[in-house]
Motif scaffolding. Structure first.
Motif, PDB file in Angstrom:
ATOM      1  N   VAL A   4     -10.956  -1.252  -8.287  1.00  0.00           N
ATOM      2  CA  VAL A   4      -9.824  -1.905  -7.641  1.00  0.00           C
ATOM      3  C   VAL A   4      -9.391  -1.077  -6.443  1.00  0.00           C
ATOM      4  N   ASN A   5      -9.141  -1.740  -5.340  1.00  0.00           N
ATOM      5  CA  ASN A   5      -8.739  -1.061  -4.115  1.00  0.00           C
ATOM      6  C   ASN A   5      -7.436  -0.287  -4.335  1.00  0.00           C
ATOM      7  N   ASP A 123      -8.882   5.090   3.496  1.00  0.00           N
ATOM      8  CA  ASP A 123      -9.677   3.959   3.984  1.00  0.00           C
ATOM      9  C   ASP A 123      -8.929   2.644   3.792  1.00  0.00           C
ATOM     10  N   GLY A 124      -8.281   2.490   2.643  1.00  0.00           N
ATOM     11  CA  GLY A 124      -7.535   1.260   2.389  1.00  0.00           C
ATOM     12  C   GLY A 124      -6.320   1.118   3.288  1.00  0.00           C
ATOM     13  N   LEU A 125      -5.589   2.210   3.504  1.00  0.00           N
ATOM     14  CA  LEU A 125      -4.420   2.146   4.378  1.00  0.00           C
ATOM     15  C   LEU A 125      -4.803   1.803   5.812  1.00  0.00           C
ATOM     16  N   VAL A 128      -6.985  -2.082   5.322  1.00  0.00           N
ATOM     17  CA  VAL A 128      -6.291  -3.214   4.703  1.00  0.00           C
ATOM     18  C   VAL A 128      -4.888  -3.376   5.278  1.00  0.00           C
ATOM     19  N   LEU A 129      -4.102  -2.305   5.271  1.00  0.00           N
ATOM     20  CA  LEU A 129      -2.745  -2.374   5.800  1.00  0.00           C
ATOM     21  C   LEU A 129      -2.668  -2.164   7.307  1.00  0.00           C
ATOM     22  N   ARG A 130      -3.766  -1.801   7.928  1.00  0.00           N
ATOM     23  CA  ARG A 130      -3.840  -1.628   9.377  1.00  0.00           C
ATOM     24  C   ARG A 130      -2.868  -0.569   9.888  1.00  0.00           C
ATOM     25  N   LEU A 131      -2.675   0.483   9.131  1.00  0.00           N
ATOM     26  CA  LEU A 131      -1.847   1.576   9.611  1.00  0.00           C
ATOM     27  C   LEU A 131      -2.583   2.332  10.704  1.00  0.00           C
ATOM     28  N   ILE A 137      -5.621   9.400   9.115  1.00  0.00           N
ATOM     29  CA  ILE A 137      -6.613  10.465   9.033  1.00  0.00           C
ATOM     30  C   ILE A 137      -5.943  11.834   9.109  1.00  0.00           C
ATOM     31  N   GLY A 138      -4.881  11.946   9.906  1.00  0.00           N
ATOM     32  CA  GLY A 138      -4.145  13.200   9.947  1.00  0.00           C
ATOM     33  C   GLY A 138      -3.523  13.546   8.605  1.00  0.00           C
TER      34      GLY A 138
END
Length: 249
Positions: A4-5, A123-125, A128-131, A137-138
């Protein structure tokens, strides 16, 4: 659970927590807790880790409930009074509500995030959420560096002991070593930021992701289950007449 993501787990736990903090009553918390247990079982969580983590959460919740029991606002019949301690009907109800509420909020959060990898969450943030990629990454790089602080502290202790400056004045030694660790962490963070900029980590408009973060039916079902649990908890509490919006009491 591993399939699950992480974003779906985060959103499901957040929805339940937001619904439960709106009111301090035992009915909504108990309803949510009863509905969470089958969901956790369906997600394939092993029994032993669930019991161990549940016991730790129950112990912490019991300490909070004890504080509310002894020092909560007296309301109704007072069963025991000693100095500042007042055990009344209101404090008993508040203690039970706080115990169940902490269990209902913390249990899914701990279970959902127990085996979550920081890289998968990042990766999900980002996907998926387009942050913003720079922020995600920081934060991931900083989180990965936190794990090195313990090793750095140990090496600093070895170095100071080898120079013969760690055999006395423990308090001063601790303060000096802590300052050295802070300086070392700042230097490492500066070098890491420079290296990331040189490799194009700040070019968020052209950034691609090495690992895809799929978001499908399982993730939607988990979030829907979280929304259903939150709605059911509020509905049952309102129907039972125990719903009291936080701050209204």
């Amino acid at each position: 659970m591993r399939s699950v993501n992480p974003v779906a787990r985060l959103l499901a736990a957040a929805v339940i927590a937001c619904a439960l903090v709106l009111s301090v009553d035992w009915v909504s918390a108990l309803t949510a807790l009863v509905l969470e247990l089958p969901l956790i079982v369906l997600l394939g969580v092993r029994l032993r880790p669930l019991l161990v983590r549940g016991a730790v959460i129950a112990f912490a919740a019991a300490l909070t409930a004890l504080t509310n029991l002894l020092y909560g606002e007296p309301r109704g019949t007072v069963h025991w009074h000693f100095l500042l301690i007042n055990v009344s009907d209101g404090s008993i109800e508040l203690a039970v509500a706080m115990f169940l509420r902490i269990m209902a909020i913390a249990l899914p959060a701990v279970v959902f995030f127990a085996d979550m990898q920081p890289t998968e969450l990042a990766d999900g943030l980002g996907q998926v959420l387009r942050l913003p990629a720079r922020f995600v990454i920081g934060a991931l790089a900083g989180l990965r560096m936190v794990g090195l602080l313990r090793q750095d502290w140990q090496y600093l202790g070895y170095a100071r002991r080898a120079r013969g400056v760690a055999d006395h004045a423990r308090l001063r030694r601790f303060a000096g070593q802590a300052f050295a660790l802070l300086v070392f962490a700042l230097r490492r963070g500066t070098k890491l930021a420079t290296a990331m900029e040189a490799r194009g980590f700040g070019a968020h408009r052209t950034r691609t992701w090495a690992r895809p973060s799929p978001f499908g039916a399982a993730e939607v079902a988990l979030i829907a289950a979280g929304v259903g649990i939150a709605a059911a908890a509020i509905a049952v509490s309102v129907a039972a007449g125990t719903w009291v919006f936080i701050g209204a009491r």
